[in-house]
Design an enzyme around this catalytic site. Structure first.
Site, short mmCIF file in Angstrom:
data_model
loop_
_atom_site.label_atom_id
_atom_site.label_comp_id
_atom_site.label_asym_id
_atom_site.label_seq_id
_atom_site.Cartn_x
_atom_site.Cartn_y
_atom_site.Cartn_z
N THR A 321 -39.83 22.45 14.61
CA THR A 321 -39.29 23.15 15.78
C THR A 321 -37.91 22.60 16.07
OG1 THR A 321 -40.01 21.62 17.54
CG2 THR A 321 -41.64 23.23 16.74
N GLU A 322 -37.06 23.44 16.64
CA GLU A 322 -35.70 23.02 16.92
C GLU A 322 -35.64 21.89 17.96
OE1 GLU A 322 -36.11 26.99 19.25
OE2 GLU A 322 -36.96 26.03 17.48
N ALA A 323 -36.71 21.74 18.73
CA ALA A 323 -36.73 20.68 19.75
C ALA A 323 -36.92 19.30 19.14
CB ALA A 323 -37.84 20.95 20.76
#
Length: 530
Positions: A321-323
């Site tokens: 995930t980009e997080a």
């Protein structure tokens, strides 16, 4: 001397006209107690006023928490953010043109903090080229009152780049789990690390103040230095939050599987119902190769991981995930960005360094407005401001890109059975339109960089070929003219090799994905474990 003060006292320290940077993803690492205190002070006194507020991600619970606390005319002068839609109060302010608004790519904002901290001139990157962020298009401006150019085109060694200029930040609002009396900050119960460290460094080196919100304060010198994510030399004040204001995600108070404290048993994934969403996920999954490093958007794209589990090929995927999560199983919409049983959780800005450099093998993102040149809009519809988030970073840098969604929207009724698709009622809204309202993904730029781009719907598959949307596959049971061409505002290029989508994808049991991945691996000469 202890740095602990009340949220109300901390809010009084924010001066009119300040530039405020806040960490957060949903409600992860977001200082909700401070948001409430700033809102209360403004409603009671009219201060602080004319703030510039900066945040990289969607900050809020899509209702009343997060940046919605700051969504007041007069309180905000300028918004610089990645996503507005998670905070309806802030989005409404932008839509009504009651503040200046710049929508920058999520990854760029996280990286800009580091440039500010180091007193470098700014971020120089290809991210945003050809999109609405590009000053030759819209310059990231999201409201009529937004006039200043904050993104520039520069040339280095004969190449064009976008330049996002640094500026001082006066106040940093960050959040962790525990701080000691000297301000040393841990994040052990947070599900994400976010960009708390570069925000603190940027504010400190700008001569501003850093306010850290935590659950608990510990005695000075009692925390393990390896657990410290932000050293106390960067933290000026500590605010202890009320338990009800310290959510781990926008939906969950605390889940130890998100923070890596436990590995939870994951029950066998229930099979998806056979419908158009499953067909789209299956066709998207057919683009996988062995050991794919994968990023999935919300909605239909997430079903790619479920289909992969059904087909017994989950071991061939490394979901990210980009997080910042790497490995594990990504959580659903209300916990988006987090993952169960992550292999690793890296800092937000570091994940985008990896993404921007081409680290993603495949990304499957949502399909919204699309035009004949392959442009996609997910950021603005009419006056409604959603924001690009990480979409621009991810879509521009992935080695292969799939946009996945239904062909039309609004009342669409379909039946999938017996190896074919039946359209019972067409959607009221066309997604394939003559010209997108806003370019969040640039087909022209993708063509220039030779990126492989595929558009997958339940009834048709398109590819971006020579800068034009080209129809390459059609679903069994679908009429080309009635169900595809008549439902588009333009006529796509039709491939001379137009073929029918695999009818088995429209059956209850598919069972072909393992062989498809193996064949894809052979074509790319990659090791195959399935």
């Amino acid at each position: 001397m202890s740095k602990v003060i009340s949220a109300a006292k901390a809010a009084e320290l924010i001066q009119d006209g300040s530039t405020v940077a806040a960490s957060g993803f949903g409600l992860s690492c977001w200082a909700e107690e401070m948001g409430i205190a700033i809102e209360d002070r403004f409603l009671q006194t009219g201060h602080p006023r004319n703030l510039t507020v900066m945040h990289a991600s969607a900050v809020g619970n899509r209702r009343d928490k997060g940046m919605s606390h700051l969504g007041y005319e007069g309180l905000i002068k300028r918004w610089i953010g990645g996503i507005a839609i998670a905070s309806p109060g802030m989005a409404k302010l932008i839509e009504e043109d009651k503040c200046e608004a710049y929508n920058l790519p999520q990854g760029v904002i996280t990286q800009l903090y580091r440039e500010i901290a180091a007193k470098r001139p700014g971020v120089i990157t290809k991210v945003g080229m050809g999109t609405f962020v590009d000053p030759r298009v819209e310059g990231a401006k999201m409201s009529p009152s937004t006039k200043e150019d904050i993104v520039k085109v520069v040339e280095l060694d004969g190449e064009e780049w976008l330049f996002y200029k640094s500026f001082p930040i006066n106040v940093g609002l960050i959040r962790g789990t525990v701080a000691d009396e000297n301000g040393n900050l841990t994040l052990e119960k947070e599900g994400l690390h976010m960009e708390v460290l570069p925000i603190a460094q940027a504010v400190r080196n700008s001569g501003g103040i850093v306010i850290a919100e935590v659950e608990t304060v510990a005695k000075a010198g009692t925390l393990n230095p390896k657990d410290i994510k932000v050293p106390g030399i960067l933290v000026d004040y500590i605010v202890v939050s009320q338990p009800e204001n310290h959510f781990q995600t926008e939906n969950t108070k605390y889940n130890p599987a998100f923070s890596g404290h436990v590995k939870v048993p994951l029950e066998s994934v229930p099979a998806l119902e056979l419908d158009e969403r499953k067909v789209i996920a299956r066709r998207s999954a057919a683009e996988l190769v062995p050991n794919t490093i994968l990023n999935l958007g919300v909605g239909i794209p997430v079903n790619v991981s479920t289909v992969s589990a059904e087909e017994g090929v989950s071991d061939q995927l490394i979901l990210t995930t980009e997080a910042g999560s790497v490995g594990g199983v990504p959580a659903g919409l209300k916990d988006f960005g987090h993952a169960y049983n992550s292999d690793a959780i890296v800092d937000h800005h570091a994940q985008f360094d990896f993404y921007d450099g081409g680290g993603i093998d495949l990304s499957v993102l949502g399909l919204a407005q699309t035009d004949e040149f392959g442009n996609v809009n997910v950021s603005k519809f009419g006056t409604r401001v959603a924001g690009c988030g990480g979409f621009i970073n991810i879509s521009q840098a992935a080695k292969k890109l799939v946009f996945a969604g239904t062909f039309t929207a609004g009342g669409l009724q379909l039946k999938v059975a017996d190896g074919k698709l039946e359209i019972i009622q067409e959607g009221k809204a066309k997604k394939f339109i003559k010209q997108v309202q806003q370019i969040t993904f640039s087909g022209k730029y993708a063509t220039e960089t030779n990126q492989k781009v595929i558009y997958v719907t339940e009834r048709a598959v398109f590819e971006l070929i020579d800068g034009k949307l080209t129809l390459t596959e059609i679903a069994p049971g679908v009429d080309l003219q009635t169900h595809i061409l008549d439902q588009m505002e333009f006529t796509p290029v039709i491939s001379p090799d137009l073929k029918e989508m695999d009818a088995d994808m429209f059956q209850e049991n598919w069972g072909k994905l393992k062989d498809i991945i193996r064949e894809n691996g052979v074509q790319k000469q990659e090791p195959v474990l399935v």
